[in-house]
Design a protein around this motif. Structure first.
Motif, short mmCIF file in Angstrom:
data_model
loop_
_atom_site.label_atom_id
_atom_site.label_comp_id
_atom_site.label_asym_id
_atom_site.label_seq_id
_atom_site.Cartn_x
_atom_site.Cartn_y
_atom_site.Cartn_z
N ASP A 11 0.92 -1.12 0.00
CA ASP A 11 0.06 -0.14 -0.03
C ASP A 11 0.80 1.22 -0.10
O ASP A 11 0.48 2.37 -0.51
N LYS A 12 2.05 1.19 0.71
CA LYS A 12 2.89 2.54 0.59
C LYS A 12 3.41 2.72 -0.77
O LYS A 12 3.49 3.77 -1.10
N LEU A 13 3.81 1.52 -1.33
CA LEU A 13 4.24 1.55 -2.66
C LEU A 13 3.25 2.20 -3.73
O LEU A 13 3.36 2.87 -4.70
N ILE A 14 1.92 1.84 -3.35
CA ILE A 14 1.06 2.42 -4.20
C ILE A 14 0.59 3.80 -4.12
O ILE A 14 0.54 4.63 -5.10
N ASP A 15 0.78 4.41 -2.88
CA ASP A 15 0.68 5.63 -2.56
C ASP A 15 2.00 6.49 -3.25
O ASP A 15 1.61 7.69 -3.32
N MET A 16 3.15 5.82 -3.63
CA MET A 16 4.30 6.57 -4.12
C MET A 16 3.74 6.54 -5.79
O MET A 16 4.63 7.04 -6.48
N GLY A 17 2.87 5.87 -6.04
CA GLY A 17 2.40 5.81 -7.56
C GLY A 17 2.74 4.33 -8.31
O GLY A 17 2.45 4.45 -9.64
N ALA A 18 2.97 3.45 -7.51
CA ALA A 18 3.47 2.13 -8.11
C ALA A 18 2.19 1.56 -8.55
O ALA A 18 1.17 1.71 -8.30
N GLN A 19 2.11 0.49 -9.90
CA GLN A 19 0.79 -0.12 -10.32
C GLN A 19 1.08 -1.51 -9.83
O GLN A 19 1.74 -2.25 -10.44
N LEU A 64 8.42 7.16 -9.11
CA LEU A 64 7.74 6.96 -7.98
C LEU A 64 7.91 8.32 -7.35
O LEU A 64 8.75 9.15 -7.36
N ARG A 65 6.82 8.62 -6.39
CA ARG A 65 6.87 9.96 -5.80
C ARG A 65 7.20 9.84 -4.26
O ARG A 65 6.83 8.93 -3.54
N GLY A 66 8.12 10.64 -3.80
CA GLY A 66 8.28 10.55 -2.43
C GLY A 66 7.04 10.95 -1.60
O GLY A 66 6.16 11.37 -1.75
N THR A 67 7.22 10.10 -0.18
CA THR A 67 6.27 10.31 0.57
C THR A 67 6.51 10.01 1.98
O THR A 67 7.87 9.70 2.41
N SER A 68 5.61 9.91 2.98
CA SER A 68 5.93 9.63 4.42
C SER A 68 5.45 8.24 4.71
O SER A 68 4.19 7.93 4.22
N MET A 69 6.34 7.36 5.10
CA MET A 69 5.86 6.13 5.46
C MET A 69 6.53 5.43 6.84
O MET A 69 7.48 5.83 7.28
N VAL A 70 5.78 4.20 7.19
CA VAL A 70 6.41 3.75 8.51
C VAL A 70 7.09 2.22 7.77
O VAL A 70 6.41 1.47 7.28
N SER A 71 8.20 1.77 8.56
CA SER A 71 8.57 0.51 8.19
C SER A 71 7.99 -0.51 9.01
O SER A 71 7.93 -0.62 10.25
N PRO A 72 7.37 -1.62 8.26
CA PRO A 72 6.52 -2.48 9.21
C PRO A 72 7.69 -3.52 9.65
O PRO A 72 7.51 -4.30 10.71
N ASP A 73 8.66 -3.92 8.81
CA ASP A 73 9.30 -5.17 9.28
C ASP A 73 10.93 -4.92 8.74
O ASP A 73 11.07 -4.11 7.78
N ILE A 74 11.82 -5.73 8.97
CA ILE A 74 13.26 -5.41 8.57
C ILE A 74 13.38 -5.48 6.88
O ILE A 74 13.70 -4.43 6.54
N ARG A 75 12.89 -6.34 6.34
CA ARG A 75 12.79 -6.74 4.89
C ARG A 75 12.10 -5.57 4.21
O ARG A 75 12.54 -4.94 3.04
#
Length: 437
Positions: free
Chosen positions: A351-359, A379-390
């Motif tokens: 979902d975070k990548l989709i926010d950045m414009g990924a298809q 892709l467009r820069g955005t603010s996001m939270v990392s869910p896990d290491i990878r």
């Protein structure tokens, strides 16, 4: 105050980057020092939270730890304080770290008992520990689980070799059972054993210490029990997840990058999986050279159908790199289906990548279809939270390729697995800095 990364993306990078020692190998190898009273010297240990926490736990067990230099330590477990394992402190410390599960095998083998609080770690679906405990029970241990205390206990007067068929080819499960079996009476056969390079490293190290393990690298390990183990020196492999990440980073940022000292023979299908996405890379000695590419085109299967990339136990493609493949595919030419078979919530970061414009179409918790944009729309820069290491590392790569500014929060998750990642990226030209929020 929490730390975050501020990244200004869209810059070409260039230069050399050296991967750290492998996190997943470190967690196994460090537990094995408990199997002998002699000195064990280990080098190329990554300086990351999960590994340092395990070294702290070993020190709390009164293992003597000497730091010889960067990533180079000597361990001597000749006066282990076994009472610590029953203490409240260990209940607290052990629960914070999933890797602490691998002290069970060595403790059981050498002291006849072992305890463990329910471990924490990543939220990537249910990672059951049944495989570990079933193996110990087969070798003759009594197992109890105290639900109120969330505490596992194992006891064994004597471990006896046995034929064990694992339900799943669990890497940590195989490692744990091997470490218990090396000091058991008689012969243990472990079938459907994991055969990852890290596990091969553990078996080779145990053999140098005097163990008798054959079938290394296959899914049938034969362990002939011995009375005692001695000391040894061991150098850890480079981290294949980092190596794969830097290949992806080079492609997405159209950069010319050389990844140093990759131990090419231990990379399995990783280089070819990236080549299937159209990424050019060549072996130069023990380095990987990636030229700057304006575009990369996903190959189709021979019959023209859409490429699928899925994870599988080694020597299949490691699940730890699927998130990187997914990110890299967003800017490729063509489409690909990513099938995450082994864990059930590792794709939720899309979902975070989709926010950045990924298809991307998330088909279900295990599958995502990526329609590549061929570098035409960054892709467009955005603010996001990392869910896990990878996923954190995958989002980092997305942000470095994106136009504009990105903020990644919860970077403790990234720091758990990657050493000084911001400094090392700055050295090849990335615009990344730590900020307090």
């Amino acid at each position: 105050m929490s730390n975050a990364f501020e990244i200004r993306g869209g810059k070409k990078l260039s230069g050399e980057i050296t991967p750290q020692g492998a996190k997943n190998e470190a967690l196994q190898i460090l537990c094995a020092v408990l199997l002998t009273e002699d000195e064990v010297r280990i080098s190329n240990i990554p300086d990351i939270k999960d590994v340092n926490k395990l070294i702290d736990i070993l020190q709390d067990f009164n293992v003597k730890v000497t730091k010889n230099g960067k990533g180079d330590y000597t361990f001597k477990a000749d006066e282990v304080n076994f009472d610590y394992i029953k203490s409240q402190e260990f209940k607290k410390d052990g629960a914070k770290l999933r890797g602490s599960v691998m002290i069970l095998g060595p403790m059981l083998a050498r002291f006849g008992e072992a305890y463990l609080p329910t471990p924490g770690g990543d939220k990537i679906g249910r990672r059951r520990l049944d495989t570990h405990f079933q193996g110990f029970v087969e070798l003759g241990a009594e197992f109890t689980y105290d639900e109120e205390e969330a505490y596992y206990s194992l006891r064994a007067k004597e471990l006896k070799g046995k034929f064990i068929l694992l339900e799943e080819a669990s890497v940590t499960g195989t490692a744990n059972i091997v470490m218990a079996a090396v000091l058991a009476k008689g012969k243990t056969s472990i079938y459907n054993a994991a055969c990852e390079p890290y596990l091969q490293q553990l078996c080779k190290m145990l053999n140098r210490m005097g163990a008798n393990i054959s079938g290394i690298g296959s899914n049938l390990l034969i362990v002939e029990g011995v009375d005692k183990l001695n000391g040894t020196d061991h150098r850890m492999l480079p981290d294949m997840v980092e190596i794969g990440s830097w290949i992806g980073l080079a492609a997405m940022t159209k950069s010319e990058i050389t990844i140093k000292d990759v131990n090419w023979n231990e990379l399995g299908v990783i280089p070819n999986t990236f080549r299937k996405l159209g990424i050019e890379l060549e072996q130069r000695g023990d380095d990987i050279y990636i030229p700057s590419q304006e575009n990369y085109k996903i190959q189709k299967f021979i019959d023209g159908s859409i490429l699928t990339v899925s994870d599988a136990p080694w020597p299949g493609f490691t699940p730890d790199l699927l998130s990187i493949i997914l990110v890299v595919a967003t800017q490729a030419k063509g489409s690909v289906l990513i099938h995450q078979k082994m864990f059930e919530s590792r794709l939720f970061f899309v979902d975070k990548l989709i926010d950045m414009g990924a298809q991307i179409i998330l088909c279900d918790p295990h599958r995502a279809t990526v329609i590549g944009m061929n570098q035409e729309t960054p892709l467009r820069g955005t603010s996001m939270v990392s869910p896990d290491i990878r996923a954190g590392n995958a989002l980092l790569i997305a942000a470095l390729s994106a136009e504009g500014k990105s903020i990644i929060q919860n970077i403790e998750q990234i720091d758990r697995g990657y050493e000084n990642i911001d400094e090392r990226l700055r050295a090849i030209g990335a615009d990344i800095r730590r900020i307090e929020q």
